[in-house]
Design a protein around this motif. Structure first.
Motif, PDB file in Angstrom:
ATOM      1  N   VAL A 188      -3.163  -2.407  -6.603  1.00  0.00           N
ATOM      2  CA  VAL A 188      -3.103  -3.507  -6.111  1.00  0.00           C
ATOM      3  C   VAL A 188      -3.975  -4.527  -6.904  1.00  0.00           C
ATOM      4  O   VAL A 188      -5.072  -4.484  -7.015  1.00  0.00           O
ATOM      5  CB  VAL A 188      -3.816  -3.379  -4.549  1.00  0.00           C
ATOM      6  N   ARG A 189      -2.913  -5.377  -7.570  1.00  0.00           N
ATOM      7  CA  ARG A 189      -3.785  -6.355  -8.406  1.00  0.00           C
ATOM      8  C   ARG A 189      -3.689  -7.732  -7.763  1.00  0.00           C
ATOM      9  O   ARG A 189      -2.713  -8.206  -7.343  1.00  0.00           O
ATOM     10  CB  ARG A 189      -2.808  -6.515  -9.736  1.00  0.00           C
ATOM     11  N   ILE A 190      -5.172  -8.125  -7.692  1.00  0.00           N
ATOM     12  CA  ILE A 190      -5.283  -9.491  -6.985  1.00  0.00           C
ATOM     13  C   ILE A 190      -5.644 -10.538  -7.872  1.00  0.00           C
ATOM     14  O   ILE A 190      -6.785 -10.206  -8.547  1.00  0.00           O
ATOM     15  CB  ILE A 190      -6.297  -9.252  -5.851  1.00  0.00           C
ATOM     16  N   LEU A 191      -4.874 -11.462  -8.176  1.00  0.00           N
ATOM     17  CA  LEU A 191      -5.193 -12.573  -9.221  1.00  0.00           C
ATOM     18  C   LEU A 191      -5.844 -13.715  -8.630  1.00  0.00           C
ATOM     19  O   LEU A 191      -5.715 -14.141  -7.468  1.00  0.00           O
ATOM     20  CB  LEU A 191      -3.801 -12.930  -9.870  1.00  0.00           C
ATOM     21  N   GLY A 192      -6.695 -14.520  -9.273  1.00  0.00           N
ATOM     22  CA  GLY A 192      -6.889 -16.029  -8.869  1.00  0.00           C
ATOM     23  C   GLY A 192      -8.335 -15.929  -8.212  1.00  0.00           C
ATOM     24  O   GLY A 192      -8.916 -16.950  -8.042  1.00  0.00           O
ATOM     25  N   ASP A 193      -9.137 -14.833  -7.803  1.00  0.00           N
ATOM     26  CA  ASP A 193     -10.353 -14.579  -7.313  1.00  0.00           C
ATOM     27  C   ASP A 193     -11.271 -13.923  -8.232  1.00  0.00           C
ATOM     28  O   ASP A 193     -11.076 -12.502  -8.272  1.00  0.00           O
ATOM     29  CB  ASP A 193     -10.252 -13.846  -5.841  1.00  0.00           C
ATOM     30  N   ASN A 194     -11.883 -14.551  -9.126  1.00  0.00           N
ATOM     31  CA  ASN A 194     -12.860 -13.960 -10.221  1.00  0.00           C
ATOM     32  C   ASN A 194     -13.965 -13.315  -9.579  1.00  0.00           C
ATOM     33  O   ASN A 194     -14.672 -12.680 -10.489  1.00  0.00           O
ATOM     34  CB  ASN A 194     -13.128 -14.738 -11.431  1.00  0.00           C
ATOM     35  N   THR A 195     -14.116 -13.432  -8.274  1.00  0.00           N
ATOM     36  CA  THR A 195     -15.280 -12.687  -7.789  1.00  0.00           C
ATOM     37  C   THR A 195     -14.896 -11.186  -7.281  1.00  0.00           C
ATOM     38  O   THR A 195     -15.715 -10.399  -7.210  1.00  0.00           O
ATOM     39  CB  THR A 195     -15.688 -13.337  -6.625  1.00  0.00           C
ATOM     40  N   ILE A 196     -13.451 -10.898  -7.226  1.00  0.00           N
ATOM     41  CA  ILE A 196     -13.206  -9.492  -7.262  1.00  0.00           C
ATOM     42  C   ILE A 196     -13.157  -8.590  -8.528  1.00  0.00           C
ATOM     43  O   ILE A 196     -12.796  -9.303  -9.622  1.00  0.00           O
ATOM     44  CB  ILE A 196     -11.682  -9.436  -6.839  1.00  0.00           C
ATOM     45  N   ILE A 250       0.966  -1.115   0.108  1.00  0.00           N
ATOM     46  CA  ILE A 250      -0.061  -0.039   0.091  1.00  0.00           C
ATOM     47  C   ILE A 250       0.856   1.400  -0.007  1.00  0.00           C
ATOM     48  O   ILE A 250       1.730   1.373   0.778  1.00  0.00           O
ATOM     49  CB  ILE A 250      -0.964   0.047   1.092  1.00  0.00           C
ATOM     50  N   MET A 251       0.630   2.174  -1.154  1.00  0.00           N
ATOM     51  CA  MET A 251       1.297   3.368  -1.019  1.00  0.00           C
ATOM     52  C   MET A 251       0.665   4.583  -0.571  1.00  0.00           C
ATOM     53  O   MET A 251      -0.533   4.528  -0.178  1.00  0.00           O
ATOM     54  CB  MET A 251       1.923   3.461  -2.522  1.00  0.00           C
ATOM     55  N   ALA A 252       1.288   5.699  -0.678  1.00  0.00           N
ATOM     56  CA  ALA A 252       0.549   6.883  -0.068  1.00  0.00           C
ATOM     57  C   ALA A 252      -0.490   7.186  -1.035  1.00  0.00           C
ATOM     58  O   ALA A 252      -0.464   6.871  -2.333  1.00  0.00           O
ATOM     59  CB  ALA A 252       1.658   8.005   0.134  1.00  0.00           C
ATOM     60  N   GLU A 253      -1.525   7.805  -0.395  1.00  0.00           N
ATOM     61  CA  GLU A 253      -2.584   8.543  -1.170  1.00  0.00           C
ATOM     62  C   GLU A 253      -3.514   7.052  -1.559  1.00  0.00           C
ATOM     63  O   GLU A 253      -3.587   6.357  -1.188  1.00  0.00           O
ATOM     64  CB  GLU A 253      -2.291   9.446  -2.444  1.00  0.00           C
ATOM     65  N   LYS A 254      -3.972   7.238  -3.021  1.00  0.00           N
ATOM     66  CA  LYS A 254      -5.112   6.072  -3.406  1.00  0.00           C
ATOM     67  C   LYS A 254      -4.447   4.849  -4.002  1.00  0.00           C
ATOM     68  O   LYS A 254      -3.600   5.205  -4.716  1.00  0.00           O
ATOM     69  CB  LYS A 254      -6.083   6.870  -4.361  1.00  0.00           C
ATOM     70  N   ASN A 255      -5.034   3.918  -3.524  1.00  0.00           N
ATOM     71  CA  ASN A 255      -4.468   2.489  -4.136  1.00  0.00           C
ATOM     72  C   ASN A 255      -5.844   1.778  -4.434  1.00  0.00           C
ATOM     73  O   ASN A 255      -6.762   1.240  -3.685  1.00  0.00           O
ATOM     74  CB  ASN A 255      -3.848   1.746  -2.832  1.00  0.00           C
ATOM     75  N   PHE A 256      -5.991   1.867  -5.910  1.00  0.00           N
ATOM     76  CA  PHE A 256      -7.265   1.078  -6.449  1.00  0.00           C
ATOM     77  C   PHE A 256      -6.853  -0.277  -6.353  1.00  0.00           C
ATOM     78  O   PHE A 256      -5.817  -0.773  -6.951  1.00  0.00           O
ATOM     79  CB  PHE A 256      -7.385   1.646  -7.864  1.00  0.00           C
ATOM     80  N   ILE A 257      -7.857  -1.098  -6.139  1.00  0.00           N
ATOM     81  CA  ILE A 257      -7.874  -2.594  -6.179  1.00  0.00           C
ATOM     82  C   ILE A 257      -8.659  -3.171  -6.969  1.00  0.00           C
ATOM     83  O   ILE A 257      -9.632  -3.024  -7.239  1.00  0.00           O
ATOM     84  CB  ILE A 257      -8.098  -2.856  -4.713  1.00  0.00           C
ATOM     85  N   GLY A 258      -7.947  -4.368  -7.573  1.00  0.00           N
ATOM     86  CA  GLY A 258      -8.852  -5.311  -8.921  1.00  0.00           C
ATOM     87  C   GLY A 258      -7.873  -5.963  -9.307  1.00  0.00           C
ATOM     88  O   GLY A 258      -6.957  -6.294  -8.867  1.00  0.00           O
ATOM     89  N   ARG A 259      -8.569  -6.955 -10.503  1.00  0.00           N
ATOM     90  CA  ARG A 259      -7.803  -7.740 -11.049  1.00  0.00           C
ATOM     91  C   ARG A 259      -6.886  -7.374 -12.339  1.00  0.00           C
ATOM     92  O   ARG A 259      -6.103  -8.176 -12.746  1.00  0.00           O
ATOM     93  CB  ARG A 259      -8.711  -9.106 -11.442  1.00  0.00           C
ATOM     94  N   SER A 260      -7.257  -6.117 -12.595  1.00  0.00           N
ATOM     95  CA  SER A 260      -6.851  -5.720 -13.909  1.00  0.00           C
ATOM     96  C   SER A 260      -5.334  -5.045 -13.688  1.00  0.00           C
ATOM     97  O   SER A 260      -4.801  -4.914 -12.735  1.00  0.00           O
ATOM     98  CB  SER A 260      -7.731  -4.641 -14.319  1.00  0.00           C
ATOM     99  N   GLU A 261      -4.503  -5.160 -14.700  1.00  0.00           N
ATOM    100  CA  GLU A 261      -3.049  -4.892 -14.695  1.00  0.00           C
ATOM    101  C   GLU A 261      -2.900  -3.403 -14.377  1.00  0.00           C
ATOM    102  O   GLU A 261      -1.779  -3.130 -13.776  1.00  0.00           O
ATOM    103  CB  GLU A 261      -2.395  -5.154 -16.006  1.00  0.00           C
ATOM    104  N   GLU A 262      -3.872  -2.534 -14.703  1.00  0.00           N
ATOM    105  CA  GLU A 262      -3.779  -1.030 -14.343  1.00  0.00           C
ATOM    106  C   GLU A 262      -4.129  -0.601 -12.787  1.00  0.00           C
ATOM    107  O   GLU A 262      -3.944   0.490 -12.567  1.00  0.00           O
ATOM    108  CB  GLU A 262      -4.916  -0.473 -15.157  1.00  0.00           C
ATOM    109  N   MET A 263      -4.680  -1.841 -12.159  1.00  0.00           N
ATOM    110  CA  MET A 263      -4.692  -1.436 -10.514  1.00  0.00           C
ATOM    111  C   MET A 263      -3.440  -1.440  -9.957  1.00  0.00           C
ATOM    112  O   MET A 263      -2.546  -1.946 -10.146  1.00  0.00           O
ATOM    113  CB  MET A 263      -5.726  -2.555  -9.982  1.00  0.00           C
TER     114      MET A 263
END
Length: 177
Positions: free
Chosen positions: A100-108, A85-98
């Motif tokens: 915080v990229r979380i792989l393996g859970d397609n419900t995210i 987690i870095m300073a300011e906004k950290n967008f979370i999702g499965r996409s490469e552009e996020m």
């Protein structure tokens, strides 16, 4: 064994992990067909007399964005994986552009499932709902508006659960340059 190096310098097996670095989730391009280099390796240019000097390369040393905290997966497909987690906004999702990229859970959701914000002026963290269809949960409560995060809070996204670990806050802060 087919080893490759990601843009952050991590070595990993492409047979085992495909084209995604298991340490930082950075995708590596496949080499063109017929290239004898290891998967994703950068071919070297021919040496010239000017290249005979040995110069160390330490990677990008300026503009390092320091970590402010972590999420650690405690339940789900990525159990044991940590996310910076870095300073300011950290967008979370499965996409490469996020961030915080979380792989393996397609419900995210692919994009903006949730957002973690570190406010360096107030020295605190917040969990915000994303603009995707999936809900985020903070200590088993659905998040509809910003919620302040504390050490060891549980965040649930999809079928995955994470523990939040802050580094920065009232006891420590990176010095501003």
């Amino acid at each position: 064994m087919s080893l490759t190096r990601c843009g952050n310098g991590h070595m990993f097996s492409t047979r085992r992990h495909g084209n995604t670095c298991p340490y930082c989730n950075l995708a590596v391009e496949s080499p063109p067909s017929g290239n004898s280099e290891a998967g994703g390796a950068i071919p070297r240019a021919p040496r010239t007399s000017e290249d005979d000097r040995t110069m160390p390369y330490l990677g990008e040393t300026t503009g390092i964005e320091p970590v402010t905290g972590w999420m650690v997966c405690i339940e789900g497909p990525q159990m044991g994986q940590d996310y910076r987690i870095m300073a300011e906004k950290n967008f979370i999702g499965r996409s490469e552009e996020m961030h915080v990229r979380i792989l393996g859970d397609n419900t995210i959701s692919r994009r903006n499932h949730a957002v973690i914000v570190y406010d360096p002026k107030k020295r605190n963290f917040y969990l915000l709902p994303g603009d995707a269809s999936g809900l985020a949960y903070h200590n088993n409560e659905a998040v509809y508006s910003p919620v302040e995060l504390a050490a060891y809070d549980v965040i649930q996204l999809g079928r995955s659960k994470f523990i939040f670990i802050p580094l920065c806050g009232v006891h420590f802060e990176w010095e501003q340059q």
